[in-house]
Design an enzyme around this catalytic site. Structure first.
Site, PDB file in Angstrom:
ATOM      1  N   SER A 140      -2.415  -2.483  -8.253  1.00 20.50           N
ATOM      2  CA  SER A 140      -1.289  -2.596  -8.216  1.00 20.50           C
ATOM      3  C   SER A 140      -0.496  -3.418  -9.504  1.00 20.50           C
ATOM      4  CB  SER A 140      -0.716  -3.412  -7.066  1.00 20.50           C
ATOM      5  OG  SER A 140       0.648  -3.863  -6.890  1.00 20.50           O
ATOM      6  N   TYR A 155      -2.439 -11.128  -2.297  1.00 22.24           N
ATOM      7  CA  TYR A 155      -2.188  -9.847  -2.637  1.00 22.24           C
ATOM      8  C   TYR A 155      -2.382  -9.543  -3.891  1.00 22.24           C
ATOM      9  CZ  TYR A 155      -0.748  -5.191  -3.006  1.00 22.24           C
ATOM     10  OH  TYR A 155      -0.505  -3.641  -3.240  1.00 22.24           O
TER      11      TYR A 155
HETATM   12  N1  LIG Z   1       3.282   1.515  -1.728  1.00 22.59           N
HETATM   13  C1  LIG Z   1       3.312   0.693  -2.483  1.00 22.59           C
HETATM   14  O1  LIG Z   1       4.431   0.349  -3.124  1.00 22.59           O
HETATM   15  C2  LIG Z   1       2.205   0.283  -3.679  1.00 22.59           C
HETATM   16  C3  LIG Z   1       2.358  -0.389  -4.800  1.00 22.59           C
HETATM   17  C4  LIG Z   1       1.348  -0.832  -5.569  1.00 22.59           C
HETATM   18  C5  LIG Z   1      -0.015  -0.345  -4.739  1.00 22.59           C
HETATM   19  N2  LIG Z   1      -0.197  -0.103  -3.764  1.00 22.59           N
HETATM   20  C6  LIG Z   1      -1.457   0.260  -3.148  1.00 22.59           C
HETATM   21  O2  LIG Z   1      -1.675   1.749  -2.743  1.00 22.59           O
HETATM   22  C7  LIG Z   1      -2.412   1.750  -1.814  1.00 22.59           C
HETATM   23  C8  LIG Z   1      -2.135   2.528  -0.657  1.00 22.59           C
HETATM   24  O3  LIG Z   1      -0.792   2.097  -0.306  1.00 22.59           O
HETATM   25  P1  LIG Z   1       0.488   2.981   0.269  1.00 22.59           P
HETATM   26  O4  LIG Z   1       1.652   2.584  -0.189  1.00 22.59           O
HETATM   27  O5  LIG Z   1      -0.298   4.414   0.392  1.00 22.59           O
HETATM   28  O6  LIG Z   1       0.327   2.225   1.675  1.00 22.59           O
HETATM   29  P2  LIG Z   1       0.373   2.781   3.334  1.00 22.59           P
HETATM   30  O7  LIG Z   1       0.164   1.492   4.253  1.00 22.59           O
HETATM   31  O8  LIG Z   1       1.109   3.752   3.608  1.00 22.59           O
HETATM   32  O9  LIG Z   1      -1.219   3.507   3.376  1.00 22.59           O
HETATM   33  C9  LIG Z   1      -2.183   2.500   3.443  1.00 22.59           C
HETATM   34  C10 LIG Z   1      -3.149   3.053   4.342  1.00 22.59           C
HETATM   35  O10 LIG Z   1      -4.339   2.149   4.341  1.00 22.59           O
HETATM   36  C11 LIG Z   1      -4.848   2.253   5.835  1.00 22.59           C
HETATM   37  N3  LIG Z   1      -5.883   0.839   6.022  1.00 22.59           N
HETATM   38  C12 LIG Z   1      -5.372  -0.220   5.729  1.00 22.59           C
HETATM   39  N4  LIG Z   1      -6.482  -1.151   6.253  1.00 22.59           N
HETATM   40  C13 LIG Z   1      -7.420  -0.435   6.332  1.00 22.59           C
HETATM   41  C14 LIG Z   1      -8.818  -0.607   6.782  1.00 22.59           C
HETATM   42  N5  LIG Z   1      -9.187  -1.993   6.901  1.00 22.59           N
HETATM   43  N6  LIG Z   1      -9.621   0.420   6.865  1.00 22.59           N
HETATM   44  C15 LIG Z   1      -9.291   1.658   6.620  1.00 22.59           C
HETATM   45  N7  LIG Z   1      -7.850   2.090   6.216  1.00 22.59           N
HETATM   46  C16 LIG Z   1      -6.956   0.807   6.287  1.00 22.59           C
HETATM   47  C17 LIG Z   1      -3.539   2.365   6.757  1.00 22.59           C
HETATM   48  O11 LIG Z   1      -3.941   2.316   7.851  1.00 22.59           O
HETATM   49  C18 LIG Z   1      -2.826   3.139   5.634  1.00 22.59           C
HETATM   50  O12 LIG Z   1      -2.987   4.386   6.250  1.00 22.59           O
HETATM   51  C19 LIG Z   1      -2.913   0.151  -1.170  1.00 22.59           C
HETATM   52  O13 LIG Z   1      -4.076  -0.119  -1.643  1.00 22.59           O
HETATM   53  C20 LIG Z   1      -1.684  -0.459  -1.832  1.00 22.59           C
HETATM   54  O14 LIG Z   1      -2.164  -2.033  -1.952  1.00 22.59           O
HETATM   55  C21 LIG Z   1       0.867   0.478  -2.995  1.00 22.59           C
END
Ligand SMILES: NC(=O)c1ccc[n+]([C@@H]2O[C@H](COP(=O)([O-])OP(=O)(O)OC[C@H]3O[C@@H](n4cnc5c(N)ncnc54)[C@H](O)[C@@H]3O)[C@@H](O)[C@H]2O)c1
Length: 249
Positions: A140, A155
């Site tokens: 991220s 985070y």
């Molecule tokens: N959305 C953003 O703005 C953003 C920005 C930068 C980085 N990210 C990163 O992208 C990745 C995906 O995020 P997203 O935006 O799709 O979020 P999201 O919340 O839509 O999806 C994350 C998924 O991970 C699952 N999850 C959480 N903890 C878990 C665990 N212990 N075991 C198995 N599954 C688990 C959740 O149930 C969810 O389905 C993350 O690592 C996040 O840090 C997201």
């Protein structure tokens, strides 16, 4: 069809508007068979409707070592081989330093760092058996900027750690034909913050992005496809910024 005949494990693939789910859709369009892993039962049930056989969904908490090993063994048994890992499961919190107790710190680090590590550790022997493969870890901009509008110190720590971990994996596994890269997304307009991001916060973030908007899960999926496929055959240990130009100085 960049991934014909490949099996891809995508952690955190349950959320409907998530990066994992968008990546699963794109990979399936490119011929991959998908093993979607998530710890959210409801999200998985919804994903199972979209990803019928030959794709499969698996309930697993990536922070739980025995669940991880059982699940990866099950995936290997079901599909016969594993070629790609998208290490994407992650959690975030906006708590400030004075408010982060040990349980919250552990939850963020155990999911984002230990979880990513343990899934990769369980998958690597299967990639070696294939004489190669690709791992993409989702970091991220928070790991590059020291958090941001939402994610804070725990985070940011976890996401900076993922970049170092991906580089170390890349160095160690290059001789096995396994490429490991990270993607560092800017802020997306999806459900990651569970509604915690106000329109005002989104507008503030977008105003700082040269492209003037937040990203989409599909734009991250495209980056994952590039790094998981032979399109990036000479790239390992890299972090790909997908952030609308945030770091143009
Ligand atoms: N959305 C953003 O703005 C953003 C920005 C930068 C980085 N990210 C990163 O992208 C990745 C995906 O995020 P997203 O935006 O799709 O979020 P999201 O919340 O839509 O999806 C994350 C998924 O991970 C699952 N999850 C959480 N903890 C878990 C665990 N212990 N075991 C198995 N599954 C688990 C959740 O149930 C969810 O389905 C993350 O690592 C996040 O840090 C997201």
């Amino acid at each position: 069809m960049l991934l014909q005949g490949k099996t891809a494990i995508i952690t955190g693939g349950g959320a409907r508007r998530g990066i994992g789910r968008a990546t699963a859709r794109l990979f399936a369009q490119h011929g991959a068979e998908i093993a979607l892993v998530d710890n959210n039962k409801q999200a998985l049930a919804d994903a199972a409707k979209e990803f019928a056989l030959p794709h499969r969904v698996y309930e697993c908490d990536v922070a739980n070592r025995s669940q991880v090993h059982t699940t990866i063994d099950q995936v290997a048994g079901d599909f016969g081989h594993i070629d790609i890992l998208i290490n994407n499961a992650g959690v975030v919190s906006p708590s400030l330093i004075d408010d982060i107790d040990e349980a919250e710190f552990d939850h963020i680090i155990n999911t984002n760092i230990k979880g990513n590590f343990m899934v990769a550790q369980a998958v690597v022997p299967h990639l070696r058996a294939q004489k190669g493969g690709a791992i993409v870890c989702i970091s991220s901009v928070a790991g590059q900027l020291g958090g941001g509008v939402f994610g804070r110190s725990h985070y940011a720590t976890s996401k900076a750690g993922i970049m170092g971990m991906a580089k170390a994996f890349a160095r160690e596994l290059a001789a096995d034909g396994i490429r490991v890269n990270a993607v560092a997304p800017g802020t997306l307009d999806n459900d990651f913050t569970k509604g915690g991001m106000t329109d005002e916060m989104k507008a503030k973030i977008a105003a700082n992005v040269p492209m003037g908007r937040l990203g989409t899960p599909e734009e991250l999926a495209n980056a994952c496809l590039f790094l998981a496929s032979d399109m990036s055959s000479y790239i390992t240990g890299a972090t790909l910024d997908v952030n609308g130009g945030l770091f143009i100085h």
